[in-house]
Design a protein around this motif. Structure first.
Motif, PDB file in Angstrom:
ATOM      1  N   TYR A 164       0.854  -1.185   0.000  1.00  0.00           N
ATOM      2  CA  TYR A 164       0.000   0.000   0.000  1.00  0.00           C
ATOM      3  C   TYR A 164       0.888   1.232   0.000  1.00  0.00           C
ATOM      4  O   TYR A 164       2.088   1.167   0.260  1.00  0.00           O
ATOM      5  CB  TYR A 164      -0.958  -0.008   1.197  1.00  0.00           C
ATOM      6  CG  TYR A 164      -0.291   0.002   2.548  1.00  0.00           C
ATOM      7  CD1 TYR A 164      -0.126   1.192   3.254  1.00  0.00           C
ATOM      8  CD2 TYR A 164       0.173  -1.171   3.127  1.00  0.00           C
ATOM      9  CE1 TYR A 164       0.485   1.207   4.500  1.00  0.00           C
ATOM     10  CE2 TYR A 164       0.782  -1.169   4.365  1.00  0.00           C
ATOM     11  CZ  TYR A 164       0.936   0.026   5.048  1.00  0.00           C
ATOM     12  OH  TYR A 164       1.545   0.033   6.272  1.00  0.00           O
TER      13      TYR A 164
ATOM     14  N   THR B 108      -3.023   8.350  -0.033  1.00  0.00           N
ATOM     15  CA  THR B 108      -2.818   6.918   0.176  1.00  0.00           C
ATOM     16  C   THR B 108      -3.251   6.119  -1.046  1.00  0.00           C
ATOM     17  O   THR B 108      -4.065   6.577  -1.849  1.00  0.00           O
ATOM     18  CB  THR B 108      -3.611   6.410   1.400  1.00  0.00           C
ATOM     19  OG1 THR B 108      -4.993   6.666   1.182  1.00  0.00           O
ATOM     20  CG2 THR B 108      -3.150   7.086   2.681  1.00  0.00           C
ATOM     21  N   HIS B 109      -2.694   4.937  -1.155  1.00  0.00           N
ATOM     22  CA  HIS B 109      -3.078   3.965  -2.191  1.00  0.00           C
ATOM     23  C   HIS B 109      -3.577   2.730  -1.462  1.00  0.00           C
ATOM     24  O   HIS B 109      -2.915   2.228  -0.551  1.00  0.00           O
ATOM     25  CB  HIS B 109      -1.866   3.623  -3.066  1.00  0.00           C
ATOM     26  CG  HIS B 109      -2.195   2.753  -4.241  1.00  0.00           C
ATOM     27  ND1 HIS B 109      -2.519   1.416  -4.114  1.00  0.00           N
ATOM     28  CD2 HIS B 109      -2.261   3.037  -5.559  1.00  0.00           C
ATOM     29  CE1 HIS B 109      -2.758   0.921  -5.308  1.00  0.00           C
ATOM     30  NE2 HIS B 109      -2.607   1.881  -6.208  1.00  0.00           N
ATOM     31  N   ALA B 110      -4.721   2.247  -1.867  1.00  0.00           N
ATOM     32  CA  ALA B 110      -5.329   1.075  -1.221  1.00  0.00           C
ATOM     33  C   ALA B 110      -4.434  -0.158  -1.347  1.00  0.00           C
ATOM     34  O   ALA B 110      -3.694  -0.302  -2.319  1.00  0.00           O
ATOM     35  CB  ALA B 110      -6.686   0.796  -1.848  1.00  0.00           C
TER      36      ALA B 110
ATOM     37  N   THR C 121      -2.941  -3.687  -2.226  1.00  0.00           N
ATOM     38  CA  THR C 121      -3.040  -4.543  -3.413  1.00  0.00           C
ATOM     39  C   THR C 121      -1.854  -5.496  -3.411  1.00  0.00           C
ATOM     40  O   THR C 121      -0.851  -5.232  -2.744  1.00  0.00           O
ATOM     41  CB  THR C 121      -3.047  -3.701  -4.714  1.00  0.00           C
ATOM     42  OG1 THR C 121      -3.060  -4.580  -5.842  1.00  0.00           O
ATOM     43  CG2 THR C 121      -1.834  -2.806  -4.804  1.00  0.00           C
TER      44      THR C 121
END
Length: 133
Positions: A91, A102-104, A106
């Motif tokens: 993330y 933010t980046h979810a 994965t």
């Protein structure tokens, strides 16, 4: 420069009993006093490259945001083991100038790394008006 040496990766010189960074002396000789709250940044992140074209005077916060981490993952990319899925997920989390993006999570590391690089560059430009190299 006479009486110069390397310390912490930077060229240093002693003048009148005081230690100075060569990059700072070169900048001040060419452009004048460095304002309070500012530092001299090596654009290519190589502290041995003291060419004036590689130096810029920027706010301390911008320099911190533009550093390279010694972590295994790039700056702004984190990982954790997802027990239920049995895989490592990645993330993104980038904070700069009081802002956070933010980046979810994965399992696609490449996706998060690309996001982190582009987001970091954009935020550096938006927050401090500079681009990283």
């Amino acid at each position: 420069m006479k009486d110069s040496y390397i310390s912490g990766g930077y060229w240093k010189v002693t003048r009148n009993g005081k230690v100075h960074g060569v990059h700072r002396l070169l900048w001040e000789e060419a452009y004048g006093t460095i304002p309070d709250g500012y530092i001299i940044d090596h654009i290519d992140r190589n502290p041995m490259n003291n060419e004036l074209s590689n130096l810029r005077c920027i706010p301390k916060g911008a320099n911190k945001a533009n550093t390279v981490s010694s972590r295994e993952l790039p700056k702004g990319v984190y990982s954790r083991f997802a027990k239920r899925k049995g895989v490592t997920v990645y993330y993104g989390d980038i904070r700069m100038g009081g802002k956070k993006e933010t980046h979810a999570p994965t399992n696609n590391l490449k996706e998060v790394v690309e996001w982190a690089k582009s987001t970091h560059s954009r935020m550096l430009k938006e927050t401090y008006g500079i681009s990283n190299v």
